[in-house]
Design a protein around this motif. Structure first.
Motif, mmCIF file in Angstrom:
data_model
loop_
_atom_site.group_PDB
_atom_site.id
_atom_site.type_symbol
_atom_site.label_atom_id
_atom_site.label_comp_id
_atom_site.label_asym_id
_atom_site.label_seq_id
_atom_site.Cartn_x
_atom_site.Cartn_y
_atom_site.Cartn_z
ATOM 1 N N CYS A 151 1.426 -6.165 4.195
ATOM 2 C CA CYS A 151 1.010 -4.903 3.602
ATOM 3 C C CYS A 151 -0.500 -4.724 3.629
ATOM 4 O O CYS A 151 -0.998 -3.610 3.808
ATOM 5 N N ARG A 152 -1.243 -5.801 3.500
ATOM 6 C CA ARG A 152 -2.702 -5.693 3.454
ATOM 7 C C ARG A 152 -3.257 -5.249 4.805
ATOM 8 O O ARG A 152 -4.141 -4.384 4.872
ATOM 9 N N CYS A 155 -2.201 -1.542 5.305
ATOM 10 C CA CYS A 155 -3.067 -0.585 4.611
ATOM 11 C C CYS A 155 -4.382 -0.387 5.360
ATOM 12 O O CYS A 155 -4.876 0.743 5.487
ATOM 13 N N GLN A 159 -5.590 3.180 7.064
ATOM 14 C CA GLN A 159 -6.903 3.721 6.741
ATOM 15 C C GLN A 159 -7.721 3.935 8.014
ATOM 16 O O GLN A 159 -8.386 4.962 8.178
ATOM 17 N N PRO A 166 -5.426 3.749 0.892
ATOM 18 C CA PRO A 166 -4.759 2.436 0.977
ATOM 19 C C PRO A 166 -3.875 2.131 -0.224
ATOM 20 O O PRO A 166 -2.878 1.408 -0.088
ATOM 21 N N ARG A 167 -4.198 2.665 -1.399
ATOM 22 C CA ARG A 167 -3.356 2.384 -2.560
ATOM 23 C C ARG A 167 -2.035 3.147 -2.454
ATOM 24 O O ARG A 167 -0.973 2.613 -2.782
ATOM 25 N N ALA A 169 -0.722 3.947 0.407
ATOM 26 C CA ALA A 169 -0.038 3.228 1.479
ATOM 27 C C ALA A 169 0.657 1.986 0.928
ATOM 28 O O ALA A 169 1.799 1.673 1.305
ATOM 29 N N ALA A 170 -0.015 1.277 0.025
ATOM 30 C CA ALA A 170 0.591 0.078 -0.566
ATOM 31 C C ALA A 170 1.828 0.437 -1.380
ATOM 32 O O ALA A 170 2.834 -0.288 -1.348
ATOM 33 N N TRP A 173 4.608 1.229 1.059
ATOM 34 C CA TRP A 173 5.067 -0.024 1.680
ATOM 35 C C TRP A 173 5.961 -0.783 0.709
ATOM 36 O O TRP A 173 7.064 -1.228 1.071
ATOM 37 N N ILE A 261 -4.123 -3.769 -4.100
ATOM 38 C CA ILE A 261 -2.926 -3.698 -3.258
ATOM 39 C C ILE A 261 -1.898 -4.730 -3.702
ATOM 40 O O ILE A 261 -0.700 -4.430 -3.798
#
Length: 329
Positions: A151-152, A155, A159, A166-167, A169-170, A173, A261
């Motif tokens: 996930c990291r 993200c 981006q 990204p948050r 996106a997390a 996910w 995240i």
């Protein structure tokens, strides 16, 4: 006891965007017995939800009206623009063995790619990662390849590619991968989980597992690319598997963002087999998700506007939004 029938599809390649679904599809397509379209359909859930409203598609006139209502979908636009392919109503109708959802969708795929005799047909649509139970109701014998990326890194990639939050996106996910993992547990061995990092580091081992899942013999062509698979990001234009395109978050992600995240997606990361400092499961509020979704949508439209103009980009993104059911609860 009769002979076991060979598996001939469908196989669905699913996973979050920017997680290696294109790479996996392109490696699978190098097997002479696999045919997956070069464009993701993403319209199957909408069809499933609305199928009775389309009427009796065995009537050629009704089928032509259905075709006319669908050719504006992103799938058909990408086929025309990127691959110079047209799906004509009469040819599509003639390819249908029946006129229920399963037969019409299969005929669409077969109008897009040439499926080998006795070969396996399928589709690569990241959005179907949350729709495995629904697809299994349509094709109880379907098989799935679920590819997961850390996930990291996911993200960071979201981006980098589209300037997405990204948050948010997390959160997506964590939610979507958790649903796919739940479906995997209930799917009686029909879902194969592969990791993007494993595909990069050991492509032959990973692809041997994929082909075995489909009942196909090993073909060395499936362990390397014949042409570029990616058109965005650090591997764009690379006609090879870039083994180093992983774990970038360790050097490129700020510690506070990593902590944020993991606070959201850490529990699902751990469940999927990744090491985390905190196995969190916090949630963004609905208001936070909506605001981030609007900002992300603006960035996507701006991304497309250079090619389509602002109004064209708005219409195009609305079609994708409509087809994929992207509005979050």
């Amino acid at each position: 006891m009769g002979a076991i029938e060979p598996f001939q599809g469908p196989v669905f390649v699913v996973g979050m965007p920017r997680s290696g679904t294109k790479l996996l599809r392109d490696l699978m397509n190098q097997h002479p017995m696999i045919a997956i379209p070069p464009v993701e359909t993403e319209l199957l859930p909408r069809w499933a939800d609305r199928w009775p409203s389309y009427g009796d598609l065995s009537d050629p006139a009704v089928f032509r009206a259905f075709h006319a209502s669908e050719v504006g979908a992103a799938y058909f636009i990408y086929l025309r623009e990127e691959h110079q392919l047209q799906v004509h109503a009469d040819e599509w109708y003639a390819a249908c063995r029946g006129h229920g959802l399963a037969d019409v969708f299969e005929a669409l795929v077969r109008q897009t790619v040439r499926v080998p005799s006795e070969g396996v047909w399928g589709d690569k649509s990241p959005g179907y990662v949350t729709r495995i139970p629904q697809i299994r109701r349509i094709w109880p014998h379907a098989r799935f390849i679920h590819i997961i990326r850390d996930c990291r890194d996911y993200c960071l990639s979201m981006q980098s590619a589209w300037n997405k939050d990204p948050r948010r996106a997390a959160q997506r996910w964590a939610d979507d991968v958790a649903l796919a993992l739940d479906a995997e547990q209930a799917a009686e061995g029909t879902v194969l989980r592969v990791h993007y990092e494993g595909l990069l580091g050991a492509p032959e081992d990973t692809m041997r597992g994929v082909l075995a899942h489909l009942g196909l013999d090993w073909d060395p062509a499936c362990a390397s690319l014949a042409r570029p698979s990616e058109n965005l990001g650090s591997t764009a234009g690379e006609a090879r598997i870039v083994a180093t395109n992983r774990d970038k978050w360790r050097q490129e992600m700020a510690p506070d963002l990593r902590a944020s995240i993991e606070a959201i997606a850490g529990a699902t990361l751990a469940r999927a087999g990744y090491d985390v400092d905190q196995a969190g499961s916090e949630r963004l509020s609905l208001a936070e998700r909506r605001m981030a979704q609007v900002r992300d949508g603006f960035h996507l439209v701006r991304f497309d506007a250079a090619e389509r103009g602002w109004m064209g980009a708005l219409r195009f993104r609305w079609r994708i939004f409509r087809d994929s059911g992207a509005w979050e609860g």
